[in-house]
Design a protein around this motif. Structure first.
Motif, mmCIF file in Angstrom:
data_model
loop_
_atom_site.group_PDB
_atom_site.id
_atom_site.type_symbol
_atom_site.label_atom_id
_atom_site.label_comp_id
_atom_site.label_asym_id
_atom_site.label_seq_id
_atom_site.Cartn_x
_atom_site.Cartn_y
_atom_site.Cartn_z
ATOM 1 N N ALA A 37 0.745 -1.445 0.174
ATOM 2 C CA ALA A 37 -0.370 0.082 -0.069
ATOM 3 C C ALA A 37 0.637 1.524 -0.034
ATOM 4 O O ALA A 37 0.640 2.549 -0.526
ATOM 5 C CB ALA A 37 -0.961 -0.037 1.482
ATOM 6 N N ALA A 38 1.645 1.131 0.957
ATOM 7 C CA ALA A 38 2.897 2.343 1.317
ATOM 8 C C ALA A 38 3.142 2.288 -0.541
ATOM 9 O O ALA A 38 3.531 3.516 -0.785
ATOM 10 C CB ALA A 38 3.524 2.613 1.959
ATOM 11 N N GLU A 65 2.126 8.883 -6.163
ATOM 12 C CA GLU A 65 2.643 10.295 -5.202
ATOM 13 C C GLU A 65 3.367 11.028 -6.939
ATOM 14 O O GLU A 65 4.143 12.138 -7.499
ATOM 15 C CB GLU A 65 3.007 10.646 -4.670
ATOM 16 C CG GLU A 65 2.287 10.375 -3.471
ATOM 17 C CD GLU A 65 2.603 10.488 -2.026
ATOM 18 O OE1 GLU A 65 3.940 10.358 -2.221
ATOM 19 O OE2 GLU A 65 2.223 10.649 -1.171
ATOM 20 N N LYS A 108 2.253 1.676 -3.139
ATOM 21 C CA LYS A 108 1.345 2.238 -4.857
ATOM 22 C C LYS A 108 0.941 3.776 -4.458
ATOM 23 O O LYS A 108 1.130 4.166 -5.612
ATOM 24 C CB LYS A 108 -0.185 1.121 -4.756
ATOM 25 C CG LYS A 108 0.520 0.147 -4.706
ATOM 26 C CD LYS A 108 -1.118 -0.686 -4.653
ATOM 27 C CE LYS A 108 -0.864 -2.362 -5.375
ATOM 28 N NZ LYS A 108 -2.424 -2.808 -5.286
ATOM 29 N N GLN A 109 1.598 3.807 -3.324
ATOM 30 C CA GLN A 109 0.883 5.346 -2.685
ATOM 31 C C GLN A 109 2.033 6.261 -2.904
ATOM 32 O O GLN A 109 2.193 7.559 -3.744
ATOM 33 C CB GLN A 109 0.880 5.730 -0.969
ATOM 34 C CG GLN A 109 0.210 7.566 -0.817
ATOM 35 C CD GLN A 109 0.455 8.120 0.609
ATOM 36 O OE1 GLN A 109 -0.451 6.409 1.070
ATOM 37 N NE2 GLN A 109 -0.515 8.423 0.853
ATOM 38 N N ARG A 110 3.417 6.146 -3.598
ATOM 39 C CA ARG A 110 4.477 6.287 -3.480
ATOM 40 C C ARG A 110 3.953 6.550 -5.189
ATOM 41 O O ARG A 110 4.859 7.410 -5.458
ATOM 42 C CB ARG A 110 5.866 5.869 -2.818
ATOM 43 C CG ARG A 110 5.860 5.885 -1.690
ATOM 44 C CD ARG A 110 7.789 5.385 -0.984
ATOM 45 N NE ARG A 110 7.871 4.513 -1.502
ATOM 46 C CZ ARG A 110 6.824 3.366 -0.766
ATOM 47 N NH1 ARG A 110 7.618 3.176 -0.093
ATOM 48 N NH2 ARG A 110 7.231 1.516 -0.829
#
Length: 269
Positions: A51-52, A59, A54-56
């Motif tokens: 999840a982290a 962004e 994918k978020q990076r």
């Protein structure tokens, strides 16, 4: 002072609490050390990492798109600024590094010879006399010339009093059988003869008579026709240039120019 009974209850309660704490600690320690607990923790941590990540990534993509959008906008602004800097107050483009821009007045420009004013297309052979300079007679002469060229594959432009014209006509009409027969135009008797001769000069480069045209191309005057006849090359010339339009071309009475008679040929006109 508390009674002995109360003290015994308190001591018993304390012992129970200690036992429970020890049991729970021991149970928790065994649970954390089990394979199930370990796999569960690893799975949860893996999901958190994904999840982290994918978020990076999201962004990062957003920041790149934003940067590209800003770069495109800056480029467009620079081009727009350069354009407005190169345009004067009247909406015409200015000269840059000595080059003439499109906004200059058309009256200040002169087209090179043979180039039309519209679209840069080459003008025809009458470009210098188009519109206001071309007379009615010149236009009629062009139309008449096109009509004459349809009369026969070979056209003899002549003048009735010209000895060189008589020479060419004598050879082509009396010494040869050419089918279709050459069409003769006496320019001195034609109402547009003067203008026809001018037009022939412009289109063929030959301003004198006779002017013998074969398939619209000049093959010369009286001396040229005589030269072809003497060297027995006239028939081949007519066949080659006339192609399928010439049905027949031959010496009359089946006679040809041999090497002995060529030297004795003398045409009287």
């Amino acid at each position: 002072m508390p009674s002995q009974r109360r003290m015994r209850l308190s001591g018993l309660l304390f012992i129970v609490v200690v036992i429970v704490i020890l049991y729970m600690s021991s149970s928790a320690s065994r649970t954390q050390g089990s394979d199930f607990y370990t796999r569960t923790q690893e799975a949860l941590q893996s999901r958190e990492y994904e999840a982290a990540a994918k978020q990076r990534d999201a962004e990062d993509v957003g920041s790149r798109l934003k940067a590209a959008e800003n770069a495109a906008k800056q480029s467009a602004d620079k081009k727009s600024q350069k354009y407005f800097e190169s345009v004067d107050g009247a909406g015409n483009e200015k000269s840059v590094a000595g080059r003439v821009k499109l906004g200059e007045q058309a009256a200040d420009r002169k087209n090179p010879p043979g180039v039309a004013n519209v679209g840069g297309r080459p003008a025809d052979i009458h470009a210098a006399k188009e519109d206001k300079d071309e007379t009615k007679e010149q236009h009629e002469a062009e139309v008449e010339l096109n009509a004459i060229l349809k009369k026969s594959p070979m056209i003899i432009f002549s003048k009735s009093y010209c000895p060189y014209s008589k020479k060419a006509k004598n050879i082509l009409l009396k010494k040869y059988k050419i089918v279709p027969e050459p069409f003769v135009v006496e320019l001195d008797e034609h109402p547009l003869g003067h203008y026809l001769q001018q037009t022939l000069g412009q289109t063929t480069g030959r301003t004198t008579v006779p002017n013998v045209l074969l398939m619209g191309k000049s093959i010369g005057g009286g001396d040229d026709i005589e030269e072809l006849h003497i060297h027995n090359k006239l028939i081949d010339k007519v066949k080659t240039m006339g192609g399928s339009r010439i049905v027949e071309v031959a010496h009359r009475d089946g006679l040809s120019m041999d090497s002995d008679s060529r030297s004795e040929v003398k045409l009287r006109v």
